[in-house]
Design a protein around this motif. Structure first.
Motif, mmCIF file in Angstrom:
data_model
loop_
_atom_site.group_PDB
_atom_site.id
_atom_site.type_symbol
_atom_site.label_atom_id
_atom_site.label_comp_id
_atom_site.label_asym_id
_atom_site.label_seq_id
_atom_site.Cartn_x
_atom_site.Cartn_y
_atom_site.Cartn_z
ATOM 1 N N ALA A 265 9.498 -4.527 -3.221
ATOM 2 C CA ALA A 265 8.749 -4.100 -1.933
ATOM 3 C C ALA A 265 7.544 -3.339 -2.260
ATOM 4 O O ALA A 265 6.541 -3.402 -1.451
ATOM 5 C CB ALA A 265 9.705 -3.599 -0.928
ATOM 6 N N LEU A 266 7.533 -2.455 -3.041
ATOM 7 C CA LEU A 266 6.440 -1.533 -3.405
ATOM 8 C C LEU A 266 5.240 -2.330 -3.971
ATOM 9 O O LEU A 266 3.833 -1.969 -3.550
ATOM 10 C CB LEU A 266 6.690 -0.565 -4.386
ATOM 11 C CG LEU A 266 7.749 0.732 -3.945
ATOM 12 C CD1 LEU A 266 7.955 1.432 -5.137
ATOM 13 C CD2 LEU A 266 7.184 1.203 -2.821
ATOM 14 N N LEU B 199 2.080 -3.448 -1.697
ATOM 15 C CA LEU B 199 1.077 -2.614 -1.190
ATOM 16 C C LEU B 199 -0.074 -2.751 -2.240
ATOM 17 O O LEU B 199 -1.337 -2.290 -2.076
ATOM 18 C CB LEU B 199 1.560 -1.099 -1.424
ATOM 19 C CG LEU B 199 2.604 -0.549 -0.546
ATOM 20 C CD1 LEU B 199 3.061 0.898 -0.941
ATOM 21 C CD2 LEU B 199 2.206 -0.559 0.997
ATOM 22 N N GLY C 171 2.116 -7.023 5.100
ATOM 23 C CA GLY C 171 2.718 -6.070 4.074
ATOM 24 C C GLY C 171 2.159 -4.637 4.722
ATOM 25 O O GLY C 171 3.241 -3.811 4.465
ATOM 26 N N TRP D 50 5.321 -1.947 5.915
ATOM 27 C CA TRP D 50 5.567 -0.877 5.315
ATOM 28 C C TRP D 50 5.211 0.174 6.273
ATOM 29 O O TRP D 50 6.188 1.445 6.324
ATOM 30 C CB TRP D 50 4.519 -0.795 4.044
ATOM 31 C CG TRP D 50 5.355 -1.014 2.818
ATOM 32 C CD1 TRP D 50 5.167 -2.027 1.927
ATOM 33 C CD2 TRP D 50 6.459 -0.081 2.241
ATOM 34 N NE1 TRP D 50 5.918 -1.717 0.675
ATOM 35 C CE2 TRP D 50 6.854 -0.992 1.137
ATOM 36 C CE3 TRP D 50 7.022 0.739 2.725
ATOM 37 C CZ2 TRP D 50 7.867 -0.426 0.184
ATOM 38 C CZ3 TRP D 50 8.370 1.283 1.907
ATOM 39 C CH2 TRP D 50 8.575 0.655 0.558
ATOM 40 N N MET E 229 12.721 -5.603 4.908
ATOM 41 C CA MET E 229 12.585 -5.321 3.399
ATOM 42 C C MET E 229 12.669 -6.731 2.721
ATOM 43 O O MET E 229 11.724 -6.762 1.718
ATOM 44 C CB MET E 229 13.889 -4.608 3.058
ATOM 45 C CG MET E 229 13.779 -3.964 1.622
ATOM 46 S SD MET E 229 12.245 -2.891 1.256
ATOM 47 C CE MET E 229 12.262 -1.411 2.334
ATOM 48 N N LEU F 128 8.890 -7.640 2.678
ATOM 49 C CA LEU F 128 8.244 -6.829 1.649
ATOM 50 C C LEU F 128 8.407 -7.305 0.426
ATOM 51 O O LEU F 128 7.492 -7.271 -0.561
ATOM 52 C CB LEU F 128 8.506 -5.483 1.915
ATOM 53 C CG LEU F 128 7.977 -5.010 3.353
ATOM 54 C CD1 LEU F 128 8.270 -3.527 3.617
ATOM 55 C CD2 LEU F 128 6.402 -4.937 3.456
#
Length: 741
Positions: free
Chosen positions: A317-318, A321, A343, A347, A400, A403
């Motif tokens: 998920a990170l 970004l 995205g 977030w 989630m 993402l």
């Protein structure tokens, strides 16, 4: 992007994915599918034997099954009022004590038309919500990434998220499956090539979602309010015509929610719906984090996930970004605006959701800082009645998988230009494999197989009751609330779906005041006085007695009532007896008073409830109280106290009414032996007004303090005047008792 570069959402590959996701949901929920019409989830198997959650979840499951069946019954029968449901008769707006779930019940009408029971409807919702969560997540990711493989894994992730396992008993929350589709339909409005009927579809799906649950209604409008500004920042403002159409698409569902909220506002105005903010909803940021992701340790015997989201998805998920530029000029690069929009938007939504999960306020030293949840509870109608701030984690749990798939897509596209052609397939399969392993470590897939438990089968007496004229009905035994009647009344509520008679019993989160009044009045059954009172109050005609749950001594009283002409046996088998109340009065003279919440100056019997003239009050109290009360399983058990009251004055004591103001009541005050402080108070209502010169003999059930020990009990008479208890000038009684385990 041109139409040639676009990957159509409706294609053979999409259909294959939907079939795979459907098969995965069915396999995961097979115990339910295999017993769709006769089983519930075995909630008690999910919790340790010492936990009450398994029982409470079963009770809520019965309630939600009844809600679905009732809403469909009211829709299909024009003579029925949707919110004046058949439980808690004769109270009005009884459906407003719980979620109405119209957005769930209406799409399931075809199942009802082919004969699905309330149990089958409830279990179908669990299965369908899982399937649709997978399909809508797949669709959103496929639109944003064009990657069929990662979209399929994201759909599987959505199916297996831990929060599903936590909410099997709350299908009104489980029905968040439309969130990804709503987010997709909103995002499509920021592209030049918009679907022709996208806004119409958005309005329709948003209406279904908002009418599924007030929780989900608040959640989905909140998510739209967060995402749209992000979409504007990333993609720019759409044309004014599109903006107006988008506003209209959101306003229509909001108006539908507002209309269905009117009965709830009416019930709230009567003080039935108690707010839960702010005192009950200040968990704090640490508690919100452990609720969202779990504390990392499971209590012994607990088989449900500790959190809403698995840690395994966080690394992927990170990566959502990050905007890799490795594929500039490629088809993948054409989808970067979509991925960036979705995205960043999701977030931002997850972060704000976490803030909402933290509750209404936080304390910093001696200062209290009001959080957005607290402000919303003050400004938005009905918001203060949301029972759990941590349930906002459902939004993050739905976001989630999307993402994580976007992050995996960035890794997938990064491989282009970094690996030789012969190794690209292997590298991309490795990415998909890592993502799939993260999904396997998530939720259902990592927990023991779900079990199913048989639901209560319909009784023969219900079929007989369904064929009888419509009239007020009560099922017995009818224990006093709050704890003694949860098991029975939730079972009776579900059972009413087989006959739909107006039922005095009922189970919900917020019972009307008349319910507590009637259950106390019914304690005297089958005495003629109680039958007559219940007849005046509700027109009670049918009494369904569960024989195996009645003691032999009590059965003798029922047999005697049938012999003396108070009751008539209509049906009997080995499990139940159905009686007709022969003392029923057609006038039901007190029923309008029982239903009317407007303050009255007199009692049911017409006696004034004005403050008594203390100089003219005289009387005597006699009590026969057990010297020992019991304490078991963490609860003090009620004990029966026999009371005789004599009115020796010249004014009638107003005592029998559903409205407490002005009533004379019996007060029990408990003081631990050797102390002076009062630790427990109990008020008990009389069974009738007490005229001058008259005496009243009755028995009341009182619950002692929830702590073993020796106590001195002072019994006196009080009148409720302007919300205050005013003692009557009558000699109180003092009794010594003990509470033992």
């Amino acid at each position: 992007m041109t139409k040639r570069d676009e990957c159509p959402l409706m294609s053979a590959s999409t259909l294959y994915a939907w079939m795979l996701l459907t098969s995965a949901s069915i396999a995961l929920l097979w115990p339910i599918v295999a017993c769709l019409g006769g089983c519930f989830v075995d909630h008690q198997a999910l919790y340790p034997p010492t936990s009450a959650h398994g029982h409470l979840n079963l009770f809520d499951t019965r309630l939600n099954s009844w809600i679905l069946a009732w809403v469909q019954h009211a829709i299909l029968n024009s003579g029925e009022s949707l919110f004046d449901a058949n439980i808690f008769y004769p109270a009005a707006n009884t459906l407003a004590g719980s979620e109405h779930m119209i957005g769930v019940a209406v799409p399931l009408l075809p199942l009802r038309l082919i004969g699905a029971s309330a149990v089958a409807l409830h279990q179908s919702v669990i299965v369908l919500s899982s399937i649709l969560a997978g399909i809508t997540t797949f669709t959103l990711v496929r639109w944003a990434t064009r990657n069929w493989c990662l979209s399929l894994v994201a759909g599987l992730c959505a199916i297996g998220m831990p929060w599903h396992f936590r909410e099997f008993s709350h299908i009104q929350l489980l029905n968040a499956q439309w969130f990804p589709l709503i987010w997709l339909l909103c995002a499509q409005q920021f592209e030049a090539d918009r679907p022709k009927y996208g806004l119409l579809a958005l309005s329709f799906v948003l209406t279904l979602q908002a009418l599924s649950s007030f929780y989900l209604g608040y959640f989905v409008f909140f998510s739209i309010g967060v995402l749209l500004p992000v979409f504007v920042v990333v993609s720019g403002l759409p044309r004014p015509k599109t903006i107006l159409a988008l506003i209209l698409a959101v306003v229509v569902p909001a108006l539908c929610v507002a209309v269905t909220a009117i009965p709830y506002l009416n019930v709230d105005a009567q003080g039935v719906l108690q707010p839960t903010v702010p005192a009950a909803n200040a968990p704090g940021f640490i508690f919100a984090f452990t609720t969202l992701f779990g504390s990392g340790s499971q209590p012994p015997g607990l088989e449900v996930p500790a959190g809403y989201i698995s840690y395994a998805l966080i690394p992927f998920a990170l990566l959502a970004l990050v905007s890799f530029r490795s594929g500039e000029g490629s088809v993948e690069d054409l989808f970067l605006p979509r991925k960036r929009m979705i995205g960043l938007g999701l977030w931002f939504l997850v972060i704000l959701t976490y803030v909402m999960m933290a509750g209404s306020y936080v304390r910093v030293g001696d200062s209290t800082i009001l959080l957005p949840y607290g402000w919303a509870s003050r400004l938005i109608p009905g918001f203060s009645h949301l029972r759990g701030a941590t349930r906002w984690g459902i939004i993050a749990a739905m976001a989630m998988p999307v993402l994580a798939a976007l992050g995996a897509s960035e890794m997938w596209n990064y491989i282009r230009g970094r690996f030789p052609d012969r190794k690209q397939l292997t590298a991309r399969l490795a990415v998909a494999g890592m993502f799939a392993l993260a999904v396997v470590a998530t939720g259902h897939w990592a927990w023991p197989p779900m079990k199913a438990a048989l639901a209560d089968p319909p009784m023969n007496a219900y079929a007989k009751l369904a064929a009888l004229p419509r009239a007020a009905t009560v099922e017995l035994p009818w224990p006093l609330p709050p704890s003694g009647n949860l098991r029975t009344d939730s079972r009776y509520t579900l059972g009413s779906t087989y006959h739909w008679q107006p039922l005095l019993n009922g189970y919900t989160g917020y019972a009307p005041p008349s319910y507590y009044f009637l259950v106390e009045t019914a304690r005297g059954l089958p005495q003629p006085s109680s039958l007559s009172l219940l007849s005046k109050l509700s027109g009670l005609r049918w009494l369904l007695l569960h024989k195996k749950e009645i003691s032999p001594a009590r059965m003798e009283a029922w047999d005697e009532a049938a012999k003396n002409g108070s009751l008539k046996v209509v049906f009997e088998d080995s499990t139940a007896i159905l009686y007709e109340n022969l003392l029923r009065q057609e006038s039901e003279e007190w029923l309008p008073l029982l239903r009317d919440p407007s303050p009255r100056t007199t009692t049911f019997a017409g006696n004034s409830r004005a403050p008594l003239d203390m100089s003219r009050v005289s009387g005597r109290i006699e009590v026969d109280m057990p010297r020992t009360f019991r304490y078991a399983f963490g609860f003090a058990l009620r004990g029966e106290v026999k009371v005789r009251l004599s009115n020796l004055g010249s004014e009638t004591w107003p005592a029998f009414d559903v409205q407490d103001e002005g009533l004379v009541k019996l007060r029990f005050r408990f003081v631990p032996r050797g102390e002076k402080r009062i630790v427990h108070r109990v008020l008990s209502r009389f069974g009738a007004d007490v005229s001058p010169g008259a005496s009243l003999s009755d028995s009341v059930l009182i619950r002692p303090p929830a702590k073993p020990g020796a106590y001195r009990v002072t019994v006196d008479l009080v009148q409720l005047q302007n919300g205050q208890l005013v003692p009557l000038p009558i000699e109180p009684i003092n009794v010594s008792i003990s509470v033992v385990g």
